[in-house]
Design an enzyme around this catalytic site. Structure first.
Site, PDB file in Angstrom:
ATOM      1  N   HIS A  72       0.839  -1.195   0.000  1.00 48.61           N
ATOM      2  CA  HIS A  72       0.000   0.000   0.000  1.00 48.61           C
ATOM      3  C   HIS A  72       0.877   1.248   0.000  1.00 48.61           C
ATOM      4  O   HIS A  72       1.732   1.410   0.863  1.00 48.61           O
ATOM      5  CB  HIS A  72      -0.905   0.022   1.242  1.00 48.61           C
ATOM      6  CG  HIS A  72      -2.070  -0.910   1.129  1.00 48.61           C
ATOM      7  ND1 HIS A  72      -3.150  -0.858   1.974  1.00 48.61           N
ATOM      8  CD2 HIS A  72      -2.335  -1.893   0.242  1.00 48.61           C
ATOM      9  CE1 HIS A  72      -4.033  -1.793   1.614  1.00 48.61           C
ATOM     10  NE2 HIS A  72      -3.542  -2.429   0.583  1.00 48.61           N
ATOM     11  N   TYR A 200      -9.674   5.060   7.092  1.00 43.45           N
ATOM     12  CA  TYR A 200      -9.864   5.440   8.497  1.00 43.45           C
ATOM     13  C   TYR A 200     -10.969   6.483   8.531  1.00 43.45           C
ATOM     14  O   TYR A 200     -10.835   7.550   7.923  1.00 43.45           O
ATOM     15  CB  TYR A 200      -8.594   6.066   9.064  1.00 43.45           C
ATOM     16  CG  TYR A 200      -7.477   5.073   9.341  1.00 43.45           C
ATOM     17  CD1 TYR A 200      -7.259   4.606  10.637  1.00 43.45           C
ATOM     18  CD2 TYR A 200      -6.638   4.618   8.334  1.00 43.45           C
ATOM     19  CE1 TYR A 200      -6.238   3.711  10.918  1.00 43.45           C
ATOM     20  CE2 TYR A 200      -5.610   3.713   8.599  1.00 43.45           C
ATOM     21  CZ  TYR A 200      -5.418   3.271   9.894  1.00 43.45           C
ATOM     22  OH  TYR A 200      -4.408   2.380  10.163  1.00 43.45           O
ATOM     23  N   PRO A 292      -4.629  -0.172  18.447  1.00 45.15           N
ATOM     24  CA  PRO A 292      -4.306  -0.595  17.080  1.00 45.15           C
ATOM     25  C   PRO A 292      -4.418   0.497  16.015  1.00 45.15           C
ATOM     26  O   PRO A 292      -4.080   0.260  14.861  1.00 45.15           O
ATOM     27  CB  PRO A 292      -5.302  -1.735  16.814  1.00 45.15           C
ATOM     28  CG  PRO A 292      -6.397  -1.539  17.798  1.00 45.15           C
ATOM     29  CD  PRO A 292      -5.826  -0.841  18.977  1.00 45.15           C
ATOM     30  N   LYS A 296       0.692  -0.528  15.047  1.00 46.03           N
ATOM     31  CA  LYS A 296       2.076  -0.609  15.508  1.00 46.03           C
ATOM     32  C   LYS A 296       2.414  -1.829  16.372  1.00 46.03           C
ATOM     33  O   LYS A 296       3.594  -2.105  16.601  1.00 46.03           O
ATOM     34  CB  LYS A 296       2.430   0.662  16.324  1.00 46.03           C
ATOM     35  CG  LYS A 296       2.549   1.901  15.477  1.00 46.03           C
ATOM     36  CD  LYS A 296       3.848   1.928  14.704  1.00 46.03           C
ATOM     37  CE  LYS A 296       3.839   2.877  13.541  1.00 46.03           C
ATOM     38  NZ  LYS A 296       3.499   2.280  12.250  1.00 46.03           N
ATOM     39  N   TYR A 383       3.678   6.290  10.234  1.00 45.31           N
ATOM     40  CA  TYR A 383       2.842   5.143   9.831  1.00 45.31           C
ATOM     41  C   TYR A 383       3.682   4.056   9.163  1.00 45.31           C
ATOM     42  O   TYR A 383       3.511   2.864   9.448  1.00 45.31           O
ATOM     43  CB  TYR A 383       1.713   5.601   8.896  1.00 45.31           C
ATOM     44  CG  TYR A 383       0.601   4.590   8.783  1.00 45.31           C
ATOM     45  CD1 TYR A 383      -0.506   4.637   9.622  1.00 45.31           C
ATOM     46  CD2 TYR A 383       0.685   3.538   7.868  1.00 45.31           C
ATOM     47  CE1 TYR A 383      -1.510   3.691   9.542  1.00 45.31           C
ATOM     48  CE2 TYR A 383      -0.315   2.586   7.778  1.00 45.31           C
ATOM     49  CZ  TYR A 383      -1.407   2.671   8.621  1.00 45.31           C
ATOM     50  OH  TYR A 383      -2.388   1.714   8.548  1.00 45.31           O
TER      51      TYR A 383
HETATM   52  C1  LIG Z   1      -7.334  -9.086  19.568  1.00 46.72           C
HETATM   53  C2  LIG Z   1      -6.082  -8.400  19.104  1.00 46.72           C
HETATM   54  C3  LIG Z   1      -6.086  -7.687  17.891  1.00 46.72           C
HETATM   55  C4  LIG Z   1      -4.947  -7.049  17.455  1.00 46.72           C
HETATM   56  N1  LIG Z   1      -4.967  -6.344  16.289  1.00 46.72           N
HETATM   57  C5  LIG Z   1      -3.861  -5.684  15.887  1.00 46.72           C
HETATM   58  C6  LIG Z   1      -3.839  -4.932  14.700  1.00 46.72           C
HETATM   59  O1  LIG Z   1      -4.824  -4.851  13.993  1.00 46.72           O
HETATM   60  N2  LIG Z   1      -2.680  -4.288  14.366  1.00 46.72           N
HETATM   61  C7  LIG Z   1      -1.538  -4.372  15.133  1.00 46.72           C
HETATM   62  O2  LIG Z   1      -0.498  -3.819  14.783  1.00 46.72           O
HETATM   63  N3  LIG Z   1      -1.540  -5.071  16.256  1.00 46.72           N
HETATM   64  C8  LIG Z   1      -2.658  -5.724  16.644  1.00 46.72           C
HETATM   65  N4  LIG Z   1      -2.638  -6.433  17.780  1.00 46.72           N
HETATM   66  C9  LIG Z   1      -1.388  -6.469  18.497  1.00 46.72           C
HETATM   67  C10 LIG Z   1      -0.462  -7.516  17.912  1.00 46.72           C
HETATM   68  O3  LIG Z   1      -1.198  -8.655  17.547  1.00 46.72           O
HETATM   69  C11 LIG Z   1       0.583  -7.819  18.970  1.00 46.72           C
HETATM   70  O4  LIG Z   1       1.331  -6.632  19.178  1.00 46.72           O
HETATM   71  C12 LIG Z   1       1.502  -8.967  18.607  1.00 46.72           C
HETATM   72  O5  LIG Z   1       0.791 -10.177  18.613  1.00 46.72           O
HETATM   73  C13 LIG Z   1       2.649  -9.041  19.614  1.00 46.72           C
HETATM   74  O6  LIG Z   1       3.326 -10.252  19.443  1.00 46.72           O
HETATM   75  P1  LIG Z   1       3.985 -10.975  20.712  1.00 46.72           P
HETATM   76  O7  LIG Z   1       4.610 -12.205  20.158  1.00 46.72           O
HETATM   77  O8  LIG Z   1       4.837  -9.982  21.431  1.00 46.72           O
HETATM   78  O9  LIG Z   1       2.789 -11.311  21.676  1.00 46.72           O
HETATM   79  P2  LIG Z   1       1.605 -12.373  21.463  1.00 46.72           P
HETATM   80  O10 LIG Z   1       1.161 -12.392  20.059  1.00 46.72           O
HETATM   81  O11 LIG Z   1       0.612 -12.063  22.537  1.00 46.72           O
HETATM   82  O12 LIG Z   1       2.282 -13.771  21.755  1.00 46.72           O
HETATM   83  C14 LIG Z   1       2.627 -14.166  23.064  1.00 46.72           C
HETATM   84  C15 LIG Z   1       2.632 -15.680  23.111  1.00 46.72           C
HETATM   85  O13 LIG Z   1       3.034 -16.084  24.414  1.00 46.72           O
HETATM   86  C16 LIG Z   1       2.185 -17.139  24.851  1.00 46.72           C
HETATM   87  N5  LIG Z   1       2.185 -17.141  26.320  1.00 46.72           N
HETATM   88  C17 LIG Z   1       1.518 -16.327  27.149  1.00 46.72           C
HETATM   89  N6  LIG Z   1       1.772 -16.633  28.414  1.00 46.72           N
HETATM   90  C18 LIG Z   1       2.633 -17.657  28.395  1.00 46.72           C
HETATM   91  C19 LIG Z   1       3.262 -18.423  29.402  1.00 46.72           C
HETATM   92  N7  LIG Z   1       3.027 -18.176  30.687  1.00 46.72           N
HETATM   93  N8  LIG Z   1       4.082 -19.421  29.027  1.00 46.72           N
HETATM   94  C20 LIG Z   1       4.328 -19.693  27.713  1.00 46.72           C
HETATM   95  N9  LIG Z   1       3.740 -19.002  26.722  1.00 46.72           N
HETATM   96  C21 LIG Z   1       2.909 -17.994  27.062  1.00 46.72           C
HETATM   97  C22 LIG Z   1       0.847 -16.815  24.234  1.00 46.72           C
HETATM   98  O14 LIG Z   1       0.023 -17.975  24.119  1.00 46.72           O
HETATM   99  C23 LIG Z   1       1.256 -16.265  22.875  1.00 46.72           C
HETATM  100  O15 LIG Z   1       1.334 -17.253  21.882  1.00 46.72           O
HETATM  101  C24 LIG Z   1      -3.766  -7.088  18.230  1.00 46.72           C
HETATM  102  C25 LIG Z   1      -3.756  -7.792  19.436  1.00 46.72           C
HETATM  103  C26 LIG Z   1      -4.909  -8.424  19.882  1.00 46.72           C
HETATM  104  C27 LIG Z   1      -4.869  -9.161  21.196  1.00 46.72           C
END
Ligand SMILES: Cc1cc2nc3c(=O)[nH]c(=O)nc-3n(C[C@H](O)[C@H](O)[C@H](O)COP(=O)(O)OP(=O)(O)OC[C@H]3O[C@@H](n4cnc5c(N)ncnc54)[C@H](O)[C@@H]3O)c2cc1C
Length: 388
Positions: A72, A200, A292, A296, A383
């Site tokens: 995009h 948006y 969101p 980011k 962005y």
């Molecule tokens: C519903 C939702 C919608 C979103 N939409 C957007 C969006 O549109 N745009 C955007 O930029 N961001 C969005 N986000 C944010 C984005 O998805 C996150 O920033 C991203 O997933 C971060 O990745 P992560 O690996 O740090 O954390 P996570 O994706 O949360 O991964 C963490 C992992 O650790 C595991 N875990 C947790 N506790 C434990 C434990 N005690 N022991 C072992 N494993 C564990 C979990 O099961 C998970 O698999 C959204 C988040 C959510 C919740």
């Protein structure tokens, strides 16, 4: 068992970190609480900064992204009677790519499997021990049996609800939080995206975002009160409300269809400092959450992981300073992206409790954006992602 790095959490942060480390010959194990199917069923982010795309290519998982991702060049803002396209390519020379977080995760799993990296699923009761010593270890249970990983370093990539952040003693942690008085109701539907780019929409009834995952898969969101539940929102009610919040010409061409996923996510800004303690290092949602609106969350997780992977690789090559500086370096970018996410949220959402003053400020800011190439460049620069 013994590994150089024990990674807690198999979301995008943990899997990407594991792959980058393995590529550099650093041995890492991932402990994930859920099953792989569960992790792959979560619908989350979809807008990838160029920086994240470049990391995925460097990690050797860019092929499907390049074949299936949608580049995009800009985005459309419609609010307070204005319609403004911010051209990322023209103002910054950069773009974003639409490619679902689920697909990123799928690609990472496939490559980790291919190279034989160890990802342990359904690891329960994970507990990080002695992180402030030279010899940390991690305890967990698997199928009811207690296990132990001895390691040099622990990477806390276990998201907002994980155990890693809380392993850092409370007296050493400083937490900054802003909870917004609304959530986002999101649906995924097998319908054509509204436009080629994201739309948006700021409206007095509340914000709306028309996004997408591919040419036949749309992801749309509505600002809703925190008290609303998914059950209260039928598909018909969702589409009718989305139409109301769009300008008539866009509402008219919006394709509607049954939802295949529907959820409500509360919006918050949250940062926990520092991002390290002894030999424990946090990355991604384990340390910070952004609303969101600025797209980011996933991208910040990627920049943390990039800094941390480079620091750990340097450490095994005999250079410790990057690891020492990791928290400060990551946090500098986290705060800037959090500011942008907060500002976009303030600009486009409805805050009825704050009265008409804020609404007029939003209108004035949009007018400034429309008139000022510099303001558009600033929005675009944030962005598409600040450099790292
Ligand atoms: C519903 C939702 C919608 C979103 N939409 C957007 C969006 O549109 N745009 C955007 O930029 N961001 C969005 N986000 C944010 C984005 O998805 C996150 O920033 C991203 O997933 C971060 O990745 P992560 O690996 O740090 O954390 P996570 O994706 O949360 O991964 C963490 C992992 O650790 C595991 N875990 C947790 N506790 C434990 C434990 N005690 N022991 C072992 N494993 C564990 C979990 O099961 C998970 O698999 C959204 C988040 C959510 C919740």
């Amino acid at each position: 068992m013994r590994h150089q790095v024990c990674i807690i959490g198999g979301g995008p942060s943990g899997l990407l970190l594991a792959l980058l480390l393995h590529r550099a010959g650093v041995d890492a194990v991932v402990l994930e609480r859920r099953s792989r199917d569960y992790v792959l069923s979560r619908i989350r982010a979809g807008v990838l900064e160029q920086g994240l795309c470049d990391i995925l290519r460097k990690a050797g998982v860019g092929a499907r992204l390049d074949a299936e991702g949608f580049v995009h060049d800009g985005t459309l803002l419609v609010a307070h009677g204005r319609r403004l396209r911010v051209d990322f390519q023209e103002t910054t020379g950069k773009t974003v790519t639409i490619y679902g977080q689920t697909e990123v995760t799928r690609d990472l799993y496939a490559e980790l499997d291919r190279i034989g990296a160890k990802v342990i699923h359904e690891a329960e009761e994970v507990a990080i021990q002695d992180a402030d010593t030279e010899a940390p270890y991690v305890l967990f249970t698997l199928n009811g049996e207690e296990k132990r990983v001895d390691c040099d370093y622990v990477a806390g990539c276990d998201g907002f609800h994980g155990v890693s952040r809380r392993t850092i003693p409370e007296r050493l942690r400083q937490q900054f939080e802003h909870v917004y008085p609304f959530g986002w109701l999101g649906i995924l539907s097998r319908t054509r995206p509204l436009q080629d780019e994201l739309v948006y929409a700021g409206h007095e009834r509340g914000f709306a975002l028309c996004s997408m995952r591919n040419a036949r898969l749309s992801r749309h969101y509505l600002q809703v009160p925190l008290t609303d539940t998914v059950e209260e929102w039928t598909d018909e009610a969702f589409w009718a409300e989305l139409r109301r919040r769009l300008p008539p010409d866009l509402a008219e061409v919006l394709e509607i269809g049954p939802s295949i996923e529907k959820s409500i996510a509360p919006l918050r800004s949250f940062i926990s400092e520092p991002m390290s303690w002894g030999r424990l290092f946090l990355a991604g949602d384990a340390s910070h959450i952004v609303p969101p609106t600025g797209a980011k969350g996933l991208n910040l997780a990627a920049s943390d992981v990039w800094y941390l992977s480079q620091a750990l690789i340097a450490r095994y090559a005999g250079e410790e300073s990057l690891l020492r500086d990791y928290s400060a370096k990551a946090l500098a970018r986290v705060w800037k992206a959090s500011r942008f996410s907060w500002a976009m949220t303030r600009l486009l959402h409805s805050f009825p409790a704050e009265g008409p003053f804020l609404a007029r400020m939003q209108a004035a800011e949009l007018e400034h954006l429309a008139d000022s190439h510099a303001a558009q460049t600033s929005l675009a620069e944030n962005y598409v992602g600040l450099p790292y």
